[in-house]
Design an enzyme around this catalytic site. Structure first.
Site, PDB file in Angstrom:
ATOM      1  N   GLY A  48       0.772  -1.240   0.000  1.00  0.00           N
ATOM      2  CA  GLY A  48       0.000   0.000   0.000  1.00  0.00           C
ATOM      3  C   GLY A  48       0.801   1.287   0.000  1.00  0.00           C
ATOM      4  O   GLY A  48       0.243   2.370   0.203  1.00  0.00           O
ATOM      5  N   TRP A  50       2.246   2.850  -2.525  1.00  0.00           N
ATOM      6  CA  TRP A  50       1.770   3.727  -3.614  1.00  0.00           C
ATOM      7  C   TRP A  50       0.366   4.248  -3.284  1.00  0.00           C
ATOM      8  O   TRP A  50       0.041   5.396  -3.551  1.00  0.00           O
ATOM      9  CB  TRP A  50       1.713   2.951  -4.940  1.00  0.00           C
ATOM     10  CG  TRP A  50       3.023   2.876  -5.674  1.00  0.00           C
ATOM     11  CD1 TRP A  50       4.267   2.845  -5.123  1.00  0.00           C
ATOM     12  CD2 TRP A  50       3.204   2.817  -7.101  1.00  0.00           C
ATOM     13  NE1 TRP A  50       5.211   2.756  -6.123  1.00  0.00           N
ATOM     14  CE2 TRP A  50       4.586   2.733  -7.329  1.00  0.00           C
ATOM     15  CE3 TRP A  50       2.334   2.803  -8.183  1.00  0.00           C
ATOM     16  CZ2 TRP A  50       5.125   2.660  -8.627  1.00  0.00           C
ATOM     17  CZ3 TRP A  50       2.858   2.727  -9.471  1.00  0.00           C
ATOM     18  CH2 TRP A  50       4.241   2.661  -9.690  1.00  0.00           C
ATOM     19  N   ASP A  66      -4.857  -6.255  -5.673  1.00  0.00           N
ATOM     20  CA  ASP A  66      -3.671  -7.104  -5.480  1.00  0.00           C
ATOM     21  C   ASP A  66      -4.130  -8.540  -5.287  1.00  0.00           C
ATOM     22  O   ASP A  66      -5.219  -8.788  -4.786  1.00  0.00           O
ATOM     23  CB  ASP A  66      -2.827  -6.664  -4.274  1.00  0.00           C
ATOM     24  CG  ASP A  66      -1.377  -7.126  -4.400  1.00  0.00           C
ATOM     25  OD1 ASP A  66      -0.499  -6.284  -4.696  1.00  0.00           O
ATOM     26  OD2 ASP A  66      -1.111  -8.332  -4.214  1.00  0.00           O
ATOM     27  N   ASP A 110       2.386  -1.273 -10.219  1.00  0.00           N
ATOM     28  CA  ASP A 110       3.702  -1.638  -9.698  1.00  0.00           C
ATOM     29  C   ASP A 110       3.732  -3.161  -9.549  1.00  0.00           C
ATOM     30  O   ASP A 110       4.552  -3.705  -8.812  1.00  0.00           O
ATOM     31  CB  ASP A 110       3.907  -0.948  -8.342  1.00  0.00           C
ATOM     32  CG  ASP A 110       5.367  -0.917  -7.897  1.00  0.00           C
ATOM     33  OD1 ASP A 110       6.259  -0.943  -8.766  1.00  0.00           O
ATOM     34  OD2 ASP A 110       5.618  -0.874  -6.679  1.00  0.00           O
ATOM     35  N   LYS A 150       5.046  -0.576 -14.222  1.00  0.00           N
ATOM     36  CA  LYS A 150       6.384  -1.145 -14.025  1.00  0.00           C
ATOM     37  C   LYS A 150       6.574  -2.300 -15.005  1.00  0.00           C
ATOM     38  O   LYS A 150       5.658  -3.079 -15.222  1.00  0.00           O
ATOM     39  CB  LYS A 150       6.520  -1.676 -12.603  1.00  0.00           C
ATOM     40  CG  LYS A 150       7.761  -2.555 -12.437  1.00  0.00           C
ATOM     41  CD  LYS A 150       8.267  -2.603 -11.037  1.00  0.00           C
ATOM     42  CE  LYS A 150       7.521  -3.544 -10.154  1.00  0.00           C
ATOM     43  NZ  LYS A 150       7.996  -3.430  -8.773  1.00  0.00           N
TER      44      LYS A 150
HETATM   45  C1  LIG Z   1       6.432  -4.477  -5.690  1.00  0.00           C
HETATM   46  S1  LIG Z   1       4.918  -4.988  -4.979  1.00  0.00           S
HETATM   47  C2  LIG Z   1       3.965  -3.526  -4.985  1.00  0.00           C
HETATM   48  C3  LIG Z   1       4.377  -2.531  -3.927  1.00  0.00           C
HETATM   49  C4  LIG Z   1       3.401  -1.379  -3.811  1.00  0.00           C
HETATM   50  N1  LIG Z   1       3.415  -0.536  -5.002  1.00  0.00           N
HETATM   51  C5  LIG Z   1       3.719  -0.504  -2.628  1.00  0.00           C
HETATM   52  O1  LIG Z   1       4.120   0.650  -2.844  1.00  0.00           O
HETATM   53  O2  LIG Z   1       3.514  -0.926  -1.486  1.00  0.00           O
HETATM   54  C6  LIG Z   1       4.189  -5.910  -6.279  1.00  0.00           C
HETATM   55  C7  LIG Z   1       2.798  -6.436  -5.985  1.00  0.00           C
HETATM   56  O3  LIG Z   1       2.275  -7.030  -7.167  1.00  0.00           O
HETATM   57  C8  LIG Z   1       1.368  -8.042  -6.757  1.00  0.00           C
HETATM   58  N2  LIG Z   1       1.070  -8.948  -7.857  1.00  0.00           N
HETATM   59  C9  LIG Z   1       1.931  -9.737  -8.536  1.00  0.00           C
HETATM   60  N3  LIG Z   1       1.293 -10.461  -9.474  1.00  0.00           N
HETATM   61  C10 LIG Z   1      -0.030 -10.124  -9.381  1.00  0.00           C
HETATM   62  C11 LIG Z   1      -1.205 -10.543 -10.070  1.00  0.00           C
HETATM   63  N4  LIG Z   1      -1.149 -11.464 -11.033  1.00  0.00           N
HETATM   64  N5  LIG Z   1      -2.377  -9.994  -9.733  1.00  0.00           N
HETATM   65  C12 LIG Z   1      -2.443  -9.065  -8.740  1.00  0.00           C
HETATM   66  N6  LIG Z   1      -1.374  -8.631  -8.048  1.00  0.00           N
HETATM   67  C13 LIG Z   1      -0.174  -9.146  -8.361  1.00  0.00           C
HETATM   68  C14 LIG Z   1       2.113  -8.707  -5.610  1.00  0.00           C
HETATM   69  O4  LIG Z   1       1.225  -9.434  -4.791  1.00  0.00           O
HETATM   70  C15 LIG Z   1       2.765  -7.522  -4.910  1.00  0.00           C
HETATM   71  O5  LIG Z   1       1.992  -7.095  -3.814  1.00  0.00           O
END
Ligand SMILES: C[S@@+](CC[C@H](N)C(=O)[O-])C[C@H]1O[C@@H](n2cnc3c(N)ncnc32)[C@H](O)[C@@H]1O
Length: 194
Positions: A48, A50, A66, A110, A150
């Site tokens: 969270g 972002w 997510d 992201d 990203k």
């Molecule tokens: C780098 S983290 C995001 C960090 C977030 N932007 C923050 O600032 O806290 C990447 C996120 O992408 C989610 N994610 C990866 N593949 C996904 C998918 N197929 N569907 C939904 N979320 C996904 C992961 O669960 C993870 O929480």
């Protein structure tokens, strides 16, 4: 002090949930993607960091998605769902109807699976997520809308850019300072959906 320490400490001090917050802040300051009237749809939101930044930037509803759970952020509509699952479109559609949201001004992502260290695999998975998000943007993002994604740079990045850039007035690739230098992650900005 290394890079991780610097942004990690900064995030703690400013009560952000993750160091990733600073990437969005930097990109927003440079490219002005979100404004006070923006309806935002965020992908890959947990934990969270972002989302907290988006809340400071817009007065309008935010929908965050997510695959994992996310601790609530006040007034943010959270969908626990998989971007790559075919029912995601329906989940978004239902959530928008329920909350009387007609269209989205800004798509942010992201999202990234846990990296394996195998560059080709990681960038392909990232590309797949980005493709799916862009497909959703055709349905839910309004004309004039913006996208920030990203992507783990790889063989498919050029093809991806060639496919989507003409559908927007402006595009740019950026790498914020808070992104680790050694990481292949880049951020792609598309502004002004045609
Ligand atoms: C780098 S983290 C995001 C960090 C977030 N932007 C923050 O600032 O806290 C990447 C996120 O992408 C989610 N994610 C990866 N593949 C996904 C998918 N197929 N569907 C939904 N979320 C996904 C992961 O669960 C993870 O929480």
């Amino acid at each position: 002090m290394n890079r991780k320490d610097k942004y990690y400490k900064k995030a703690k001090k400013q009560n952000y949930r993750s160091r990733a917050s600073f990437k969005l802040i930097e990109i927003q300051n440079k490219f002005n993607i979100i404004n006070k009237n923006s309806y935002v749809l965020e992908f890959g939101a947990s934990p969270g960091g972002w989302t907290q930044v988006i809340k400071q930037l817009t007065d309008m509803p935010i929908i965050s998605i997510d695959i994992n759970k996310m601790p609530p952020v006040d007034n943010v509509i959270f969908i626990q769902g998989d971007i790559l699952n075919s029912n995601i479109e329906e989940q978004i559609d239902e959530t928008m109807s329920k909350n009387n949201i007609k269209s989205i001004d800004v798509f942010l992502s992201d999202a990234m699976v846990k990296t394996s260290g195998i560059a080709e695999k990681d960038s392909y998975e990232s590309y797949t997520i980005c493709e799916q998000i862009m497909a959703l943007s055709e349905e839910f993002l309004k004309t004039g809308g913006n996208v920030l994604l990203k992507q783990f740079q790889g063989e498919m990045t050029n093809e991806f850019l060639n496919k989507w850039r003409d559908k927007f007035q402006f595009y740019k690739i950026t790498k914020p300072h808070a992104s680790r230098k050694e990481s292949r992650e880049i951020y792609i900005i598309f502004k002004g959906k045609i």
